[in-house]
Design a protein around this motif. Structure first.
Motif, PDB file in Angstrom:
ATOM      1  N   ILE A  18       0.812  -1.223   0.000  1.00 43.29           N
ATOM      2  CA  ILE A  18       0.000   0.000   0.000  1.00 43.29           C
ATOM      3  C   ILE A  18       0.844   1.272   0.000  1.00 43.29           C
ATOM      4  O   ILE A  18       0.318   2.356  -0.228  1.00 43.29           O
ATOM      5  N   ALA A  19       2.145   1.151   0.255  1.00 43.61           N
ATOM      6  CA  ALA A  19       3.000   2.335   0.255  1.00 43.61           C
ATOM      7  C   ALA A  19       4.449   1.931   0.051  1.00 43.61           C
ATOM      8  O   ALA A  19       4.861   0.834   0.430  1.00 43.61           O
ATOM      9  N   GLY A  20       5.190   2.845  -0.542  1.00 41.04           N
ATOM     10  CA  GLY A  20       6.623   2.650  -0.713  1.00 41.04           C
ATOM     11  C   GLY A  20       7.325   3.974  -0.511  1.00 41.04           C
ATOM     12  O   GLY A  20       6.766   5.034  -0.787  1.00 41.04           O
ATOM     13  N   GLY A  21       8.545   3.898  -0.027  1.00 39.66           N
ATOM     14  CA  GLY A  21       9.318   5.110   0.180  1.00 39.66           C
ATOM     15  C   GLY A  21      10.797   4.839   0.028  1.00 39.66           C
ATOM     16  O   GLY A  21      11.249   3.699   0.139  1.00 39.66           O
ATOM     17  N   TYR A  22      11.523   5.902  -0.259  1.00 40.35           N
ATOM     18  CA  TYR A  22      12.973   5.826  -0.418  1.00 40.35           C
ATOM     19  C   TYR A  22      13.583   6.826   0.549  1.00 40.35           C
ATOM     20  O   TYR A  22      13.297   8.017   0.484  1.00 40.35           O
ATOM     21  N   VAL A  23      14.416   6.345   1.489  1.00 42.40           N
ATOM     22  CA  VAL A  23      14.921   7.166   2.592  1.00 42.40           C
ATOM     23  C   VAL A  23      16.444   7.278   2.529  1.00 42.40           C
ATOM     24  O   VAL A  23      17.135   6.281   2.336  1.00 42.40           O
ATOM     25  N   ASP A  24      16.938   8.501   2.723  1.00 48.64           N
ATOM     26  CA  ASP A  24      18.363   8.756   2.903  1.00 48.64           C
ATOM     27  C   ASP A  24      18.606   8.780   4.410  1.00 48.64           C
ATOM     28  O   ASP A  24      18.134   9.687   5.105  1.00 48.64           O
ATOM     29  N   MET A  25      19.324   7.784   4.941  1.00 54.40           N
ATOM     30  CA  MET A  25      19.522   7.684   6.387  1.00 54.40           C
ATOM     31  C   MET A  25      20.428   8.787   6.935  1.00 54.40           C
ATOM     32  O   MET A  25      20.325   9.147   8.100  1.00 54.40           O
ATOM     33  N   ASP A  89      -1.251  -4.714  12.061  1.00 55.74           N
ATOM     34  CA  ASP A  89      -1.977  -4.865  10.803  1.00 55.74           C
ATOM     35  C   ASP A  89      -1.136  -4.603   9.562  1.00 55.74           C
ATOM     36  O   ASP A  89      -1.660  -4.477   8.467  1.00 55.74           O
ATOM     37  N   ARG A  90       0.185  -4.534   9.721  1.00 60.83           N
ATOM     38  CA  ARG A  90       1.056  -4.233   8.598  1.00 60.83           C
ATOM     39  C   ARG A  90       2.328  -5.073   8.627  1.00 60.83           C
ATOM     40  O   ARG A  90       2.800  -5.493   9.674  1.00 60.83           O
ATOM     41  N   LEU A  91       2.876  -5.272   7.438  1.00 64.12           N
ATOM     42  CA  LEU A  91       4.211  -5.835   7.259  1.00 64.12           C
ATOM     43  C   LEU A  91       5.056  -4.706   6.691  1.00 64.12           C
ATOM     44  O   LEU A  91       4.730  -4.147   5.645  1.00 64.12           O
ATOM     45  N   ASN A  92       6.101  -4.324   7.398  1.00 62.23           N
ATOM     46  CA  ASN A  92       7.000  -3.258   6.968  1.00 62.23           C
ATOM     47  C   ASN A  92       8.311  -3.888   6.529  1.00 62.23           C
ATOM     48  O   ASN A  92       8.940  -4.616   7.299  1.00 62.23           O
ATOM     49  N   ILE A  93       8.714  -3.607   5.287  1.00 60.00           N
ATOM     50  CA  ILE A  93       9.920  -4.186   4.714  1.00 60.00           C
ATOM     51  C   ILE A  93      10.908  -3.050   4.457  1.00 60.00           C
ATOM     52  O   ILE A  93      10.560  -2.054   3.824  1.00 60.00           O
ATOM     53  N   HIS A 103      21.119   4.451   1.962  1.00 60.87           N
ATOM     54  CA  HIS A 103      19.760   4.598   1.451  1.00 60.87           C
ATOM     55  C   HIS A 103      18.967   3.319   1.720  1.00 60.87           C
ATOM     56  O   HIS A 103      19.501   2.220   1.600  1.00 60.87           O
ATOM     57  N   VAL A 104      17.704   3.498   2.070  1.00 62.61           N
ATOM     58  CA  VAL A 104      16.834   2.360   2.380  1.00 62.61           C
ATOM     59  C   VAL A 104      15.514   2.521   1.631  1.00 62.61           C
ATOM     60  O   VAL A 104      14.915   3.604   1.612  1.00 62.61           O
ATOM     61  N   VAL A 105      15.067   1.437   1.015  1.00 64.82           N
ATOM     62  CA  VAL A 105      13.759   1.394   0.373  1.00 64.82           C
ATOM     63  C   VAL A 105      12.798   0.742   1.361  1.00 64.82           C
ATOM     64  O   VAL A 105      13.117  -0.300   1.947  1.00 64.82           O
ATOM     65  N   CYS A 106      11.647   1.362   1.569  1.00 68.21           N
ATOM     66  CA  CYS A 106      10.648   0.874   2.527  1.00 68.21           C
ATOM     67  C   CYS A 106       9.367   0.522   1.786  1.00 68.21           C
ATOM     68  O   CYS A 106       8.918   1.290   0.928  1.00 68.21           O
ATOM     69  N   TYR A 107       8.790  -0.595   2.126  1.00 73.75           N
ATOM     70  CA  TYR A 107       7.481  -0.977   1.602  1.00 73.75           C
ATOM     71  C   TYR A 107       6.574  -1.311   2.773  1.00 73.75           C
ATOM     72  O   TYR A 107       6.999  -1.959   3.731  1.00 73.75           O
ATOM     73  N   ILE A 108       5.334  -0.885   2.679  1.00 67.58           N
ATOM     74  CA  ILE A 108       4.334  -1.204   3.693  1.00 67.58           C
ATOM     75  C   ILE A 108       3.260  -2.046   3.018  1.00 67.58           C
ATOM     76  O   ILE A 108       2.674  -1.633   2.021  1.00 67.58           O
ATOM     77  N   CYS A 109       3.032  -3.229   3.577  1.00 65.14           N
ATOM     78  CA  CYS A 109       2.036  -4.157   3.042  1.00 65.14           C
ATOM     79  C   CYS A 109       0.981  -4.433   4.108  1.00 65.14           C
ATOM     80  O   CYS A 109       1.263  -4.345   5.313  1.00 65.14           O
TER      81      CYS A 109
END
Length: 133
Positions: A18-25, A89-93, A103-109
């Protein structure tokens, strides 16, 4: 290809994403997002701040040091490459990119996602998402 387009393409293959993001740590900034559920925007903003602590916090650093002492991790390794967090209620990857270790790519399912398939598909998308930066 833009980062938003790359994230959308990846999300189309990841089950119940349901969501994705790209983060600079280093900066804690969210460099790109893609949302199918507008309620997830607040979650991604919060995750952007927390991701550096997740990958570089004292607890994880201590755990990685123990693994190196045991000989299961090499010195100079940037640390964990993938972390999956299950909430009510979510799986966070979270996936660290090889090209840019900060850099980290995040997905929320949704929690209904097939975990193995979600992890596999998110991992397979990592190269194309990182290339869009």
């Amino acid at each position: 290809m833009s980062i938003q387009t790359a994230l959308q393409s990846a999300m189309d293959t990841i089950p119940d994403c349901i969501a994705g993001g790209y983060v600079d740590m280093e900066t804690g900034m969210l460099l790109g997002t893609c949302l199918t559920d507008p309620d997830s925007a607040n979650v991604l903003d919060a995750l952007a701040v927390a991701v550096a602590n997740l990958f570089q916090g004292r607890g994880v650093a201590a755990f990685e040091a123990l693994l190196r002492q045991a000989g299961t991790e090499e010195a100079g390794n940037p640390g964990f490459g993938e972390i999956a967090v299950f909430s009510q209620d979510r799986l966070n990857i979270f996936l660290r990119t090889q090209e840019y270790p900060d850099h980290v790519v995040c997905y929320i399912c949704r929690n209904s996602a097939n975990v193995g398939l979600a992890l596999t598909k998110s991992h397979l998308s990592l190269g194309s998402v990182a290339a869009a930066v």
